[in-house]
Design a protein around this motif. Structure first.
Motif, PDB file in Angstrom:
ATOM      1  N   LEU A  39      23.450  -3.703  15.786  1.00  0.00           N
ATOM      2  CA  LEU A  39      22.456  -4.687  15.339  1.00  0.00           C
ATOM      3  C   LEU A  39      21.049  -4.124  15.453  1.00  0.00           C
ATOM      4  O   LEU A  39      20.215  -4.310  14.560  1.00  0.00           O
ATOM      5  CB  LEU A  39      22.586  -5.965  16.164  1.00  0.00           C
ATOM      6  CG  LEU A  39      21.600  -7.094  15.847  1.00  0.00           C
ATOM      7  CD1 LEU A  39      21.742  -7.555  14.397  1.00  0.00           C
ATOM      8  CD2 LEU A  39      21.807  -8.269  16.802  1.00  0.00           C
ATOM      9  N   LYS A  40      20.782  -3.407  16.533  1.00  0.00           N
ATOM     10  CA  LYS A  40      19.465  -2.803  16.722  1.00  0.00           C
ATOM     11  C   LYS A  40      19.183  -1.758  15.643  1.00  0.00           C
ATOM     12  O   LYS A  40      18.089  -1.719  15.064  1.00  0.00           O
ATOM     13  CB  LYS A  40      19.382  -2.164  18.110  1.00  0.00           C
ATOM     14  CG  LYS A  40      18.020  -1.598  18.450  1.00  0.00           C
ATOM     15  CD  LYS A  40      17.993  -1.041  19.872  1.00  0.00           C
ATOM     16  CE  LYS A  40      16.618  -0.460  20.204  1.00  0.00           C
ATOM     17  NZ  LYS A  40      16.591   0.096  21.591  1.00  0.00           N
ATOM     18  N   SER A  41      20.178  -0.906  15.339  1.00  0.00           N
ATOM     19  CA  SER A  41      20.012   0.120  14.297  1.00  0.00           C
ATOM     20  C   SER A  41      19.841  -0.510  12.920  1.00  0.00           C
ATOM     21  O   SER A  41      19.015  -0.064  12.115  1.00  0.00           O
ATOM     22  CB  SER A  41      21.227   1.055  14.284  1.00  0.00           C
ATOM     23  OG  SER A  41      21.329   1.761  15.488  1.00  0.00           O
ATOM     24  N   LEU A  42      20.627  -1.540  12.643  1.00  0.00           N
ATOM     25  CA  LEU A  42      20.538  -2.239  11.363  1.00  0.00           C
ATOM     26  C   LEU A  42      19.160  -2.858  11.191  1.00  0.00           C
ATOM     27  O   LEU A  42      18.530  -2.739  10.124  1.00  0.00           O
ATOM     28  CB  LEU A  42      21.619  -3.319  11.297  1.00  0.00           C
ATOM     29  CG  LEU A  42      21.592  -4.268  10.096  1.00  0.00           C
ATOM     30  CD1 LEU A  42      21.813  -3.503   8.800  1.00  0.00           C
ATOM     31  CD2 LEU A  42      22.640  -5.366  10.259  1.00  0.00           C
ATOM     32  N   THR A  43      18.660  -3.507  12.239  1.00  0.00           N
ATOM     33  CA  THR A  43      17.336  -4.131  12.187  1.00  0.00           C
ATOM     34  C   THR A  43      16.257  -3.092  11.943  1.00  0.00           C
ATOM     35  O   THR A  43      15.333  -3.307  11.141  1.00  0.00           O
ATOM     36  CB  THR A  43      17.047  -4.892  13.495  1.00  0.00           C
ATOM     37  OG1 THR A  43      18.093  -5.850  13.715  1.00  0.00           O
ATOM     38  CG2 THR A  43      15.713  -5.610  13.431  1.00  0.00           C
ATOM     39  N   SER A  44      16.371  -1.938  12.612  1.00  0.00           N
ATOM     40  CA  SER A  44      15.397  -0.851  12.413  1.00  0.00           C
ATOM     41  C   SER A  44      15.411  -0.358  10.978  1.00  0.00           C
ATOM     42  O   SER A  44      14.362  -0.089  10.382  1.00  0.00           O
ATOM     43  CB  SER A  44      15.705   0.314  13.369  1.00  0.00           C
ATOM     44  OG  SER A  44      15.560  -0.084  14.705  1.00  0.00           O
ATOM     45  N   ASP A  45      16.608  -0.244  10.390  1.00  0.00           N
ATOM     46  CA  ASP A  45      16.730   0.156   8.978  1.00  0.00           C
ATOM     47  C   ASP A  45      15.966  -0.796   8.074  1.00  0.00           C
ATOM     48  O   ASP A  45      15.180  -0.387   7.215  1.00  0.00           O
ATOM     49  CB  ASP A  45      18.203   0.130   8.548  1.00  0.00           C
ATOM     50  CG  ASP A  45      18.949   1.396   8.906  1.00  0.00           C
ATOM     51  OD1 ASP A  45      18.338   2.296   9.512  1.00  0.00           O
ATOM     52  OD2 ASP A  45      20.148   1.470   8.601  1.00  0.00           O
ATOM     53  N   GLU A  47      13.633  -2.929   8.707  1.00  0.00           N
ATOM     54  CA  GLU A  47      12.189  -3.027   8.949  1.00  0.00           C
ATOM     55  C   GLU A  47      11.402  -1.870   8.338  1.00  0.00           C
ATOM     56  O   GLU A  47      10.177  -1.929   8.255  1.00  0.00           O
ATOM     57  CB  GLU A  47      11.919  -3.103  10.457  1.00  0.00           C
ATOM     58  CG  GLU A  47      12.310  -4.448  11.064  1.00  0.00           C
ATOM     59  CD  GLU A  47      12.130  -4.497  12.568  1.00  0.00           C
ATOM     60  OE1 GLU A  47      11.910  -3.419  13.175  1.00  0.00           O
ATOM     61  OE2 GLU A  47      12.213  -5.598  13.142  1.00  0.00           O
ATOM     62  N   LEU A  48      12.111  -0.828   7.889  1.00  0.00           N
ATOM     63  CA  LEU A  48      11.433   0.320   7.273  1.00  0.00           C
ATOM     64  C   LEU A  48      10.880  -0.009   5.890  1.00  0.00           C
ATOM     65  O   LEU A  48      10.000   0.680   5.389  1.00  0.00           O
ATOM     66  CB  LEU A  48      12.405   1.509   7.151  1.00  0.00           C
ATOM     67  CG  LEU A  48      12.787   2.236   8.432  1.00  0.00           C
ATOM     68  CD1 LEU A  48      13.878   3.262   8.137  1.00  0.00           C
ATOM     69  CD2 LEU A  48      11.572   2.904   9.055  1.00  0.00           C
ATOM     70  N   TYR A  49      11.412  -1.062   5.279  1.00  0.00           N
ATOM     71  CA  TYR A  49      11.082  -1.362   3.891  1.00  0.00           C
ATOM     72  C   TYR A  49      10.176  -2.580   3.784  1.00  0.00           C
ATOM     73  O   TYR A  49      10.251  -3.499   4.591  1.00  0.00           O
ATOM     74  CB  TYR A  49      12.366  -1.599   3.083  1.00  0.00           C
ATOM     75  CG  TYR A  49      13.183  -0.340   2.944  1.00  0.00           C
ATOM     76  CD1 TYR A  49      13.056   0.481   1.831  1.00  0.00           C
ATOM     77  CD2 TYR A  49      14.073   0.050   3.947  1.00  0.00           C
ATOM     78  CE1 TYR A  49      13.798   1.637   1.707  1.00  0.00           C
ATOM     79  CE2 TYR A  49      14.818   1.216   3.830  1.00  0.00           C
ATOM     80  CZ  TYR A  49      14.666   2.004   2.707  1.00  0.00           C
ATOM     81  OH  TYR A  49      15.394   3.164   2.600  1.00  0.00           O
ATOM     82  N   SER A  50       9.326  -2.558   2.779  1.00  0.00           N
ATOM     83  CA  SER A  50       8.457  -3.689   2.487  1.00  0.00           C
ATOM     84  C   SER A  50       8.235  -3.733   0.984  1.00  0.00           C
ATOM     85  O   SER A  50       8.405  -2.724   0.288  1.00  0.00           O
ATOM     86  CB  SER A  50       7.118  -3.553   3.223  1.00  0.00           C
ATOM     87  OG  SER A  50       6.453  -2.377   2.814  1.00  0.00           O
ATOM     88  N   TYR A  68      13.180 -11.303   0.263  1.00  0.00           N
ATOM     89  CA  TYR A  68      14.545 -10.887  -0.056  1.00  0.00           C
ATOM     90  C   TYR A  68      14.644  -9.369  -0.181  1.00  0.00           C
ATOM     91  O   TYR A  68      13.799  -8.733  -0.817  1.00  0.00           O
ATOM     92  CB  TYR A  68      14.981 -11.465  -1.406  1.00  0.00           C
ATOM     93  CG  TYR A  68      15.324 -12.928  -1.419  1.00  0.00           C
ATOM     94  CD1 TYR A  68      16.641 -13.354  -1.323  1.00  0.00           C
ATOM     95  CD2 TYR A  68      14.334 -13.891  -1.567  1.00  0.00           C
ATOM     96  CE1 TYR A  68      16.969 -14.704  -1.365  1.00  0.00           C
ATOM     97  CE2 TYR A  68      14.656 -15.237  -1.605  1.00  0.00           C
ATOM     98  CZ  TYR A  68      15.969 -15.634  -1.509  1.00  0.00           C
ATOM     99  OH  TYR A  68      16.289 -16.966  -1.555  1.00  0.00           O
ATOM    100  N   PHE A  69      15.701  -8.812   0.403  1.00  0.00           N
ATOM    101  CA  PHE A  69      16.043  -7.414   0.137  1.00  0.00           C
ATOM    102  C   PHE A  69      17.437  -7.425  -0.474  1.00  0.00           C
ATOM    103  O   PHE A  69      18.447  -7.298   0.201  1.00  0.00           O
ATOM    104  CB  PHE A  69      16.002  -6.596   1.421  1.00  0.00           C
ATOM    105  CG  PHE A  69      15.917  -5.105   1.181  1.00  0.00           C
ATOM    106  CD1 PHE A  69      15.919  -4.570  -0.096  1.00  0.00           C
ATOM    107  CD2 PHE A  69      15.820  -4.233   2.242  1.00  0.00           C
ATOM    108  CE1 PHE A  69      15.821  -3.206  -0.323  1.00  0.00           C
ATOM    109  CE2 PHE A  69      15.721  -2.863   2.042  1.00  0.00           C
ATOM    110  CZ  PHE A  69      15.723  -2.343   0.761  1.00  0.00           C
ATOM    111  N   ALA A  75      19.758   1.237   0.407  1.00  0.00           N
ATOM    112  CA  ALA A  75      18.693   1.685   1.302  1.00  0.00           C
ATOM    113  C   ALA A  75      19.148   1.940   2.737  1.00  0.00           C
ATOM    114  O   ALA A  75      18.576   2.787   3.420  1.00  0.00           O
ATOM    115  CB  ALA A  75      17.560   0.651   1.309  1.00  0.00           C
ATOM    116  N   SER A  76      20.137   1.220   3.215  1.00  0.00           N
ATOM    117  CA  SER A  76      20.529   1.298   4.618  1.00  0.00           C
ATOM    118  C   SER A  76      22.001   1.649   4.765  1.00  0.00           C
ATOM    119  O   SER A  76      22.875   0.914   4.293  1.00  0.00           O
ATOM    120  CB  SER A  76      20.255  -0.039   5.320  1.00  0.00           C
ATOM    121  OG  SER A  76      20.911  -0.109   6.563  1.00  0.00           O
TER     122      SER A  76
END
Length: 315
Positions: A39-45, A47-50, A68-69, A75-76
């Motif tokens: 979950l931590k790795s997924l969240t970090s992935d 958060e890289l995008y905007s 929305y992504f 991307a992840s």
């Protein structure tokens, strides 16, 4: 590659028992099903995008009070591994006898002021109600104790028998189903699974500073009625083989008749983001005017020296 996507206790739940729970009471939920590290790795992935301007990448979009992504599959790696995991597909296999396909997916954030109508998801993107059976998966990425997912128990059976519309008013729900409303206040990493015939919504968020972060994806028994998916072929590296079932699940070679939801343009931007983009564009305008001046007044060799100097400065 061994990757713990889910916690061991969740993996010990038999897919058939998940589907039995959905058939009997309309839904299945499990607190903190995702592995904490994953979950931590997924969240970090994510958060890289905007949302971006003129970047040639898969990026998120704003849709008023939501973010929305829809193309996170491209991307992840972690997001891709989650949605294509064998355990997720084993749940779908227990529900559907023959064929199933990932209809749509998205990571999304919901902000204060968003209002979602009560609705069901056995519809096309144009809002046409169908009899296509499907499963919805909601995964909380942060703790959700505001703007929670809500479902009206029993409405799946009712709608299968007598049909129904797409959206339902609050007045109708309160008058007819108020005692059947189930609210899912749960921790990050929790999962909710229900069928597409259920009437549901997200509660309005009351805390102005709170943001609800979730993943939504829908698996249908239909060979069509799917959104277009953007996929990064590199992400298949974590699988022992590119299984035919997974290829079918992702719709390889199959028609995708719907655009990705939400369909947005500049008019869907919230005011705060319009200001943000305006200042970014203004800065880009100044930079481009400066470049044009340099291009006019310097010779070719002088420009080469200048660009070399700029590259060194960036390092």
């Amino acid at each position: 590659m061994n990757k713990n996507i889910f916690k061991e206790d969740f993996l010990n739940v038999k897919p058939e028992s998940i589907i039995n729970a959905i058939n009997e009471r309309g839904f299945f939920c499990y607190e903190k099903a995702l592995d904490d590290g994953f979950l931590k790795s997924l969240t970090s992935d994510l958060e890289l995008y905007s949302p971006s301007i003129n970047k040639n990448i898969a990026s998120p979009v704003w849709s008023n009070t939501q973010y929305y992504f829809t193309h996170a599959l491209a991307a992840s790696q972690n997001y891709f591994d989650l949605l294509t995991s064998k355990f997720i597909r084993s749940i779908a296999k227990s529900k559907f006898d023959n064929y199933f396909r990932l209809k749509c997916h998205r990571y999304y954030e919901t902000y204060y002021g968003h209002s979602m109508e009560w609705h069901a998801d056995n519809v096309t993107n144009e809002g046409v109600v169908t009899d296509i059976d499907g499963l919805i998966f909601i995964i909380y990425i942060n703790d959700v104790f505001d703007g929670e997912f809500q479902l009206i128990k029993g409405t799946n059976k009712e709608r299968k028998e007598i049909g129904g519309t797409y959206n339902y008013t609050n007045k109708l729900i309160q008058e007819n189903y108020s005692k059947q409303i189930e609210t899912f206040s749960m921790k990050a990493g929790s999962i909710i699974i229900y069928d597409t015939f259920h009437i549901h919504r997200a509660k309005p968020i009351l805390d102005k500073k709170y943001v609800r972060k979730s993943i939504f994806f829908q698996i249908d028994s239909s060979n069509s009625h799917s959104e277009k998916l953007l996929i990064n072929p590199e992400f298949f590296k974590n699988q022992d083989s590119i299984e035919k079932e997974n290829m079918d699940y992702l719709g390889f070679g199959k028609e995708a008749e719907f655009d990705a939801i939400p369909v947005t343009d500049e008019r869907d931007l919230p005011i705060s983001q319009i200001k943000n983009f305006f200042f970014r564009l203004l800065r880009a305008l100044v930079v481009n005017i400066y470049r044009k001046v340099i291009d006019i007044i310097l010779s070719h060799d002088q420009k080469m020296k200048y660009y070399e100097y700029r590259r060194k400065q960036k390092k």
